[in-house]
Design a protein around this motif. Structure first.
Motif, PDB file in Angstrom:
ATOM      1  N   ALA A  42      -5.893 -28.760  53.521  1.00 29.01           N
ATOM      2  CA  ALA A  42      -4.688 -29.411  53.017  1.00 29.01           C
ATOM      3  C   ALA A  42      -3.766 -28.385  52.359  1.00 29.01           C
ATOM      4  CB  ALA A  42      -5.066 -30.503  52.022  1.00 29.01           C
ATOM      5  N   SER A  43      -4.354 -27.423  51.654  1.00 29.99           N
ATOM      6  CA  SER A  43      -3.558 -26.359  51.043  1.00 29.99           C
ATOM      7  C   SER A  43      -2.854 -25.530  52.104  1.00 29.99           C
ATOM      8  CB  SER A  43      -4.449 -25.460  50.183  1.00 29.99           C
ATOM      9  OG  SER A  43      -5.093 -26.212  49.182  1.00 29.99           O
ATOM     10  N   THR A  71      -1.752 -26.564  54.919  1.00 23.83           N
ATOM     11  CA  THR A  71      -0.614 -27.290  55.477  1.00 23.83           C
ATOM     12  C   THR A  71       0.595 -27.235  54.556  1.00 23.83           C
ATOM     13  OG1 THR A  71      -1.299 -29.449  54.557  1.00 23.83           O
ATOM     14  CG2 THR A  71      -2.143 -28.858  56.738  1.00 23.83           C
ATOM     15  N   PHE A  72       0.405 -27.345  53.230  1.00 25.25           N
ATOM     16  CA  PHE A  72       1.613 -27.311  52.393  1.00 25.25           C
ATOM     17  C   PHE A  72       2.098 -25.882  52.140  1.00 25.25           C
ATOM     18  CE2 PHE A  72      -1.400 -27.909  48.643  1.00 25.25           C
ATOM     19  CZ  PHE A  72      -1.124 -26.721  47.993  1.00 25.25           C
ATOM     20  N   ASN A 128       2.531 -30.138  60.019  1.00 29.70           N
ATOM     21  CA  ASN A 128       1.991 -29.809  58.700  1.00 29.70           C
ATOM     22  C   ASN A 128       1.890 -31.044  57.812  1.00 29.70           C
ATOM     23  OD1 ASN A 128       1.516 -27.023  58.921  1.00 29.70           O
ATOM     24  ND2 ASN A 128       3.668 -26.544  58.561  1.00 29.70           N
ATOM     25  N   GLY A 151      -1.738 -32.478  56.947  1.00 25.10           N
ATOM     26  CA  GLY A 151      -2.032 -32.426  55.523  1.00 25.10           C
ATOM     27  C   GLY A 151      -2.326 -33.792  54.941  1.00 25.10           C
ATOM     28  N   SER A 152      -1.576 -34.798  55.384  1.00 26.49           N
ATOM     29  CA  SER A 152      -1.817 -36.151  54.871  1.00 26.49           C
ATOM     30  C   SER A 152      -3.194 -36.658  55.289  1.00 26.49           C
ATOM     31  CB  SER A 152      -0.727 -37.109  55.357  1.00 26.49           C
ATOM     32  OG  SER A 152      -0.803 -37.319  56.759  1.00 26.49           O
ATOM     33  N   TRP A 179      -5.797 -34.779  52.934  1.00 27.77           N
ATOM     34  CA  TRP A 179      -5.815 -35.312  51.567  1.00 27.77           C
ATOM     35  C   TRP A 179      -6.406 -36.721  51.532  1.00 27.77           C
ATOM     36  CZ3 TRP A 179      -5.752 -32.008  47.992  1.00 27.77           C
ATOM     37  CH2 TRP A 179      -4.867 -30.922  47.953  1.00 27.77           C
ATOM     38  N   PHE A 202      -0.063 -39.619  50.705  1.00 26.96           N
ATOM     39  CA  PHE A 202      -0.391 -38.197  50.741  1.00 26.96           C
ATOM     40  C   PHE A 202       0.598 -37.386  51.573  1.00 26.96           C
ATOM     41  CE2 PHE A 202      -4.332 -40.217  49.478  1.00 26.96           C
ATOM     42  CZ  PHE A 202      -4.614 -39.474  48.348  1.00 26.96           C
ATOM     43  N   ASN A 239       1.872 -34.154  49.697  1.00 27.93           N
ATOM     44  CA  ASN A 239       1.875 -32.856  50.370  1.00 27.93           C
ATOM     45  C   ASN A 239       3.270 -32.237  50.353  1.00 27.93           C
ATOM     46  OD1 ASN A 239      -0.307 -31.397  51.536  1.00 27.93           O
ATOM     47  ND2 ASN A 239       0.716 -31.449  53.509  1.00 27.93           N
ATOM     48  N   CYS A 289       4.108 -30.794  46.901  1.00 26.16           N
ATOM     49  CA  CYS A 289       3.498 -29.474  46.680  1.00 26.16           C
ATOM     50  C   CYS A 289       4.295 -28.391  47.410  1.00 26.16           C
ATOM     51  CB  CYS A 289       2.053 -29.469  47.176  1.00 26.16           C
ATOM     52  SG  CYS A 289       0.924 -30.509  46.219  1.00 26.16           S
TER      53      CYS A 289
END
Length: 582
Positions: free
Chosen positions: A156-157, A159-160, A366, A370-371, A374, A391, A395, A398
């Motif tokens: 997830a990190s 992706t953001f 992304n 990412g959603s 999360w 999320f 995301n 962030c």
């Protein structure tokens, strides 16, 4: 426990109920435990059927059923490759080359590409073959049901971080083309993707397929023109010695550059978010199936490596005009390239169009991926499903914070640090599949992801990942001396590769499966090795799911889907562990 599947009537295509009491009688016989579960869900602001409905567009947290996977292999592959249209590769290649020189940069790009391809292949195969995303693969490949929350957060990190990077690039383009201040460009690039990412795979497949030809033409055209009309650009590119002006190839520079490139190793997770929608592999389609999996799975790195080299080529081309700081910005690179072949009035509009198309293509991916990551982590830890859109917004928030903090100016530092965690994760999972599953046969061959079937934590993956990432991060921050700092990516890969089978041998593979059977007589896979398409009705949410997505209920003679198992806060439906072997 034997649970009857629902059968499809050949003449009508409708689902026939299993033999037994009528539907009215089944409702009348609903137990107090069922009602308690429904009441608990309502108290938590989550009705099971509501949660299920929200996940059926993109199959968040679950197996992607055969009934939904109606795309051809090549449509899936094109959609997946559309997600790598990002411009960050141009910046990464330019940053490495301007610092270390062309020779070191090209060697670094090649080393990273080989590692990414080799580790990405087994992950892509498992995602496409068994129709699950990388988090579900990770659960059954050494991490356990809760252990893979660690890697979900890592992904997830990723992706953001890359959303912020691409958003920064788009903001640079909007500033050049429309005069928007960067802070406003960051907002535009963030909010632009929200309406596009709401609808999941159906909308994303159309977006990626229709925009890919335009993107390819705008990206490749200027390069071919410069090489054909000014061969001297190739010589200047190949002879560029870097900021230090030393020239030549040395190991430290290559490994430092490769560490930055290897931050992209987690991109395979986004590729698998699309590859999980591949149709079943059969004798009739196996050639196109394999082509699509290789091309859109590990094959993404071929195009990625080419983009990094093109980014350095264009940076060297515009360096004298814009200076080293701006030469890493893709908008400046393509502005210079278009200026050599287009009328002046067309240069900036085309450069802005290319940047905007690229940013949209990657950042919808992304935000989407990412959603999913999360949501997956949050639902497992809290037993609540708040909806994927919550999320998506988290995301994006962030990413926006990173953009406003001007992450583009310290890009290589962020990516170099992040790559250690990403390498440790991907190498651990790839090693578990290649070595522990196929060579040592200590890890179950078919992936397992359902709650109740897995141990909460499997030391095989968790120990390997924590040790590999922890030691390599310490090396990256010079804790073990300056001489070892460039070797942190190598350490992450080697430690993960060695510890994953070692811990599996020491533990004798006993922490992979909490149970060997899920209480349903029908096998998970059909005669071709594909997940079976037989449908069962979950007695909690009353929705139909295919065989791999359900397990028998602990307290009822019925089945429960994987999402309802995940949100079962009291464990009423989760199968107990099997007694340990004597």
């Amino acid at each position: 426990m034997s649970v009857e599947p629902q059968l499809t009537a050949p003449d009508s295509g409708r689902q026939l109920p299993p033999a037994g009491p009528s539907a009215e009688q089944a409702v009348a016989d609903r137990t107090a435990a069922d009602q308690a579960a429904a009441d608990q869900a309502a108290a938590d602001h989550l009705r099971p059927d509501q949660a299920v409905t929200e996940t059926l567009e993109d199959y968040t947290l679950r197996f992607a059923p055969r009934s939904y996977r109606r795309w051809t292999p090549m449509v899936v592959a094109t959609t997946a490759l559309g997600g790598i249209a990002y411009m960050a590769d141009f910046s990464i290649g330019a940053g490495i080359g301007l610092t270390h020189g062309t020779g070191n940069a090209l060697a670094a790009i090649l080393v990273a590409a080989v590692v990414i391809f080799v580790t990405g292949f087994p992950l892509a195969y498992y995602g496409a073959r068994y129709n699950i995303d990388l988090d579900l693969i990770t659960r059954g490949s050494g991490f356990g049901y809760y252990g893979s929350v660690l890697t979900s957060v890592i992904f997830a990190s990723f992706t953001f971080i890359f959303f912020a990077l691409e958003g920064s690039i788009m903001a640079q383009g909007l500033k050049l083309g429309l005069g928007l201040p960067l802070w406003l460009g960051y907002l535009v690039s963030t909010f632009l993707v929200i309406p596009l990412v709401i609808y999941g795979m159906k909308a994303l497949s159309k977006l990626q397929v229709w925009t890919t030809p335009v993107w390819l033409l705008l990206m490749v055209g200027p390069l071919l023109y410069l090489v054909a009309t000014d061969p001297g650009t190739v010589h200047r590119f190949l002879s560029y010695a870097g900021a230090g002006g030393h020239g030549g190839v040395n190991t430290a520079s290559v490994l430092l550059g490769a560490g930055v490139c290897l931050s992209l190793i987690a991109q395979i997770g986004e590729q698998i978010d699309y590859l999980r929608f591949m149709p079943p592999k059969t004798e009739a389609n196996k050639r196109t199936w394999w082509t699509a999996v290789v091309m859109a799975g590990p094959g993404w790195v071929v195009l990625g490596a080419l983009k990094q080299a093109i980014g350095l080529f264009l940076a060297v081309y515009v360096l004298a005009e814009v200076g080293p700081a701006a030469a890493t910005e893709p908008i400046q690179q393509f502005k210079g390239a278009f200026a050599a072949m287009m009328p002046s009035w067309l240069v900036i509009p085309l450069a802005v169009v290319l940047v905007v198309i690229s940013q949209i293509k990657i950042n919808v991916t992304n935000a989407y991926s990412g959603s999913l990551a999360w949501t997956n982590s949050f639902t497992r830890v809290t037993k609540r499903y708040p909806g994927r859109m919550v999320f998506v917004l988290a995301n994006l928030a962030c990413a926006l914070i990173l953009m406003e903090a001007d992450m583009f100016s310290f890009l290589n530092g962020i990516l170099g640090f992040y790559s250690n965690c990403a390498i440790a994760w991907v190498v651990t999972v790839a090693t578990d599949i290649m070595v522990n599953k196929y060579l040592l046969k200590l890890s179950p061959h078919a992936p397992e992801f359902r709650r109740g079937m897995l141990y909460p934590v499997n030391p095989v993956g968790v120990v390997a990942f924590v040790a590999a990432s922890g030691l390599s991060i310490a090396m990256y921050f010079h804790a073990l001396g300056d001489a070892l700092q460039p070797y942190s990516p190598v350490a992450a890969a080697l430690i993960a590769f060695v510890l994953t089978p070692l811990v599996a041998v020491v533990t004798k593979g006993r922490y992979y499966l909490r149970r060997t059977g899920d209480g349903i007589d029908e096998p998970l896979l059909d005669a071709d090795g594909n997940p079976r398409a037989t449908t069962y009705t979950c007695h909690v949410c009353r929705q139909e799911f295919e065989r791999p997505d359900v397990a028998a209920c602990r307290t009822h003679d019925a089945v429960v889907c994987s999402l309802c198992l995940s949100t079962d806060r009291i464990g009423d439906h989760v199968l107990p562990a099997e007694p340990a072997a004597p």
